[in-house]
Motif scaffolding. Structure first.
Motif, PDB file in Angstrom:
ATOM      1  N   ASP A  63      -0.897  -2.724  16.099  1.00  0.00           N
ATOM      2  CA  ASP A  63      -2.266  -3.070  16.127  1.00  0.00           C
ATOM      3  C   ASP A  63      -2.841  -1.906  17.163  1.00  0.00           C
ATOM      4  OD1 ASP A  63      -2.798  -4.867  14.048  1.00  0.00           O
ATOM      5  OD2 ASP A  63      -1.800  -6.507  15.487  1.00  0.00           O
ATOM      6  N   THR A  64      -2.161  -1.714  18.428  1.00  0.00           N
ATOM      7  CA  THR A  64      -2.533  -0.900  19.119  1.00  0.00           C
ATOM      8  C   THR A  64      -1.961   0.789  19.447  1.00  0.00           C
ATOM      9  OG1 THR A  64      -1.036  -1.857  20.996  1.00  0.00           O
ATOM     10  CG2 THR A  64      -3.571  -2.446  20.953  1.00  0.00           C
ATOM     11  N   TRP A 117       5.587  -9.875   9.114  1.00  0.00           N
ATOM     12  CA  TRP A 117       4.221 -10.580   9.117  1.00  0.00           C
ATOM     13  C   TRP A 117       4.586 -12.048   9.511  1.00  0.00           C
ATOM     14  CZ3 TRP A 117       2.619  -9.057   3.176  1.00  0.00           C
ATOM     15  CH2 TRP A 117       1.982  -7.782   3.377  1.00  0.00           C
ATOM     16  N   TRP A 118       3.809 -12.292  10.291  1.00  0.00           N
ATOM     17  CA  TRP A 118       3.950 -13.782  10.984  1.00  0.00           C
ATOM     18  C   TRP A 118       5.450 -13.987  11.229  1.00  0.00           C
ATOM     19  CZ3 TRP A 118       0.592 -16.043  13.262  1.00  0.00           C
ATOM     20  CH2 TRP A 118      -0.721 -16.052  12.785  1.00  0.00           C
ATOM     21  N   PHE A 119       6.191 -13.021  12.124  1.00  0.00           N
ATOM     22  CA  PHE A 119       7.496 -12.877  12.664  1.00  0.00           C
ATOM     23  C   PHE A 119       8.504 -12.781  11.502  1.00  0.00           C
ATOM     24  CE2 PHE A 119       4.432 -14.668  15.688  1.00  0.00           C
ATOM     25  CZ  PHE A 119       4.567 -13.633  16.595  1.00  0.00           C
ATOM     26  N   CYS A 135       0.842  -1.258  -0.119  1.00  0.00           N
ATOM     27  CA  CYS A 135      -0.097   0.080   0.073  1.00  0.00           C
ATOM     28  C   CYS A 135       0.712   1.280  -0.013  1.00  0.00           C
ATOM     29  CB  CYS A 135      -0.918  -0.003   1.097  1.00  0.00           C
ATOM     30  SG  CYS A 135      -1.875  -1.383   1.288  1.00  0.00           S
ATOM     31  N   GLU A 166       0.016   4.257   0.676  1.00  0.00           N
ATOM     32  CA  GLU A 166      -0.606   4.961   1.716  1.00  0.00           C
ATOM     33  C   GLU A 166      -0.078   4.381   3.055  1.00  0.00           C
ATOM     34  OE1 GLU A 166      -2.072   2.846  -0.112  1.00  0.00           O
ATOM     35  OE2 GLU A 166      -4.243   2.368   0.534  1.00  0.00           O
TER      36      GLU A 166
END
Lengths: 193, 195
Positions: free
Chosen positions: B174-175, B86-88, B11, B13
């Motif tokens: 994610d946080t 991604w996935w470590f 992406c 952006e």
């Protein structure tokens, strides 16, 4: 048991192809129902696309581009991975299977920002693999592919499920006899899976 | 220093794109000559196909399918990777770039009966990673950080014996908040600027 076999090597005459054949034969001899997923033969697309990335956390839509693979993964009661190790990691096509198919809502769920495993229907896992490097060099590098199996996958499947890791190292220098021994070992392990 | 930035996110952006822009600006301001490979933008194919695998051990022939990329890794003295973890691990796209471009005879000599693997990328003296992780620092450590090790142990072993490395990660994406993301951007600028 219904066993999903994930296989990733592009060449039919490779040692990995021979291992793949032994795995399928062994599992079938043991009476398992085998779903043979040959990623190269199925022309699996390993690149997570922009659309997929944008919909990644949308549990209703994220699986649509790979729904067939998601279904096969969720139906599996056991998982066997047959792959070479390239550059101390999985070949891109297999890594892409993780990136694109092991989605939120499929392999894990998010609860309060925490990951909750969601592949409990898989109660057995085995990895059959080959390394160009020696066992020592793999150890010094931290053996990433082994940890993916013994830590990451182990954490996503049924708690306490057995994990088998069968590896042949130093592939550029192993003898014919060592290769044949490894093929027989894999065949018998899968026959007893 | 001649610097190759290898970037992998689908992406334009995304936050990773902002990290890439910050990295390139910082490196240029520090006086480095920078080239960028944007794997998604150029539609790189990460899956090594059967023909390529068959020719993998043949000098010259193994370079043909990825000649421009091989030229770039022979040109650079510093490598900077910008990617989401991604996935470590590395996104398939970036893993495939390593598989297809870092071919034998160019980047290393295969081990023989009498000697071990011989590295051939001694012109690379610095490797940096700028990444984002969904997981926490602790869980990343427990999983053994496969992506970090593939590059900073596996590939680095092919580079100069004194090759310096830098690893920067924003955990718990994610946080993450606007503040944490700006803070990390600033950290990337600061650390890459003096690397």
């Amino acid at each position: 048991m219904r066993v999903l076999v994930l296989y990733s090597h592009p060449v039919e005459s490779s040692f990995a192809a021979a291992l793949h054949e032994k795995v399928i034969d062994g599992l079938q001899n043991a009476g398992h129902e085998v779903d043979d997923c040959d990623l190269y033969a199925e022309d699996f697309e390993p690149r997570l696309s922009r659309e997929e990335r944008l919909a990644y956390h949308d549990l209703e839509h994220n699986r649509l581009p790979v729904s067939g693979y998601v279904e096969r993964l969720l139906k599996a009661e056991a998982l066997v991975i047959v792959t070479p190790v390239w550059n101390f990691g999985y070949p891109a096509i297999l890594k892409g299977f993780l990136d694109r198919v092991f989605l939120p809502g499929v392999s894990f769920k998010m609860a309060d920002g925490k990951v909750v495993p969601n592949l409990q229907s898989i109660h057995k896992l085995a990895v059959v693999t080959t390394y160009g490097g020696t066992r020592l060099r793999a150890f010094l590098v931290g053996d990433p592919p082994r940890k993916i199996a013994t830590r990451l996958f182990r954490g996503l499947i049924k708690p306490g499920a057995p994990v088998g890791y069968y590896a042949l190292y130093d592939m550029n220098r192993v003898t014919q006899v060592q290769r044949e021994n490894f093929l027989s070992k894999v065949h018998s392990k899968m026959g007893a899976f | 220093m001649r610097t190759l930035v290898v970037y992998s996110h689908p992406c334009p952006e995304s936050y990773n794109a902002a990290l890439k822009t910050a990295a390139v600006e910082t490196l240029e301001n520090a006086g480095h000559e920078v080239r960028v490979i944007d794997l998604y933008a150029e539609g790189f194919n990460p899956a090594m196909d059967a023909d390529e695998r068959r020719g993998y051990h043949e000098p010259d022939k193994n370079v043909e399918p990825v000649a421009e990329h091989v030229e770039a890794i022979m040109w650079c003295e510093m490598l900077v990777f910008v990617y989401p973890t991604w996935w470590f691990g590395l996104p398939a796209m970036l893993k495939g770039w390593l598989d297809r471009v870092w071919v034998p005879h160019v980047t290393f000599e295969m081990p023989s009966e009498t000697s071990g693997m011989k590295p051939k990328m001694q012109h690379i003296r610095k490797i940096a990673i700028v990444t984002t992780c969904g997981a926490t620092w602790l869980i990343s450590k427990f999983m053994g950080e496969p992506g970090r090790k593939t590059i900073l142990r596996g590939m680095k072993a092919l580079c100069a014996p004194s090759c310096k490395s830098l690893y920067l990660a924003h955990y718990k994406m994610d946080t993450s908040t606007d503040q944490s993301r700006s803070r990390y951007l600033a950290k990337v600028r600061q650390h890459l600027g003096k690397f």
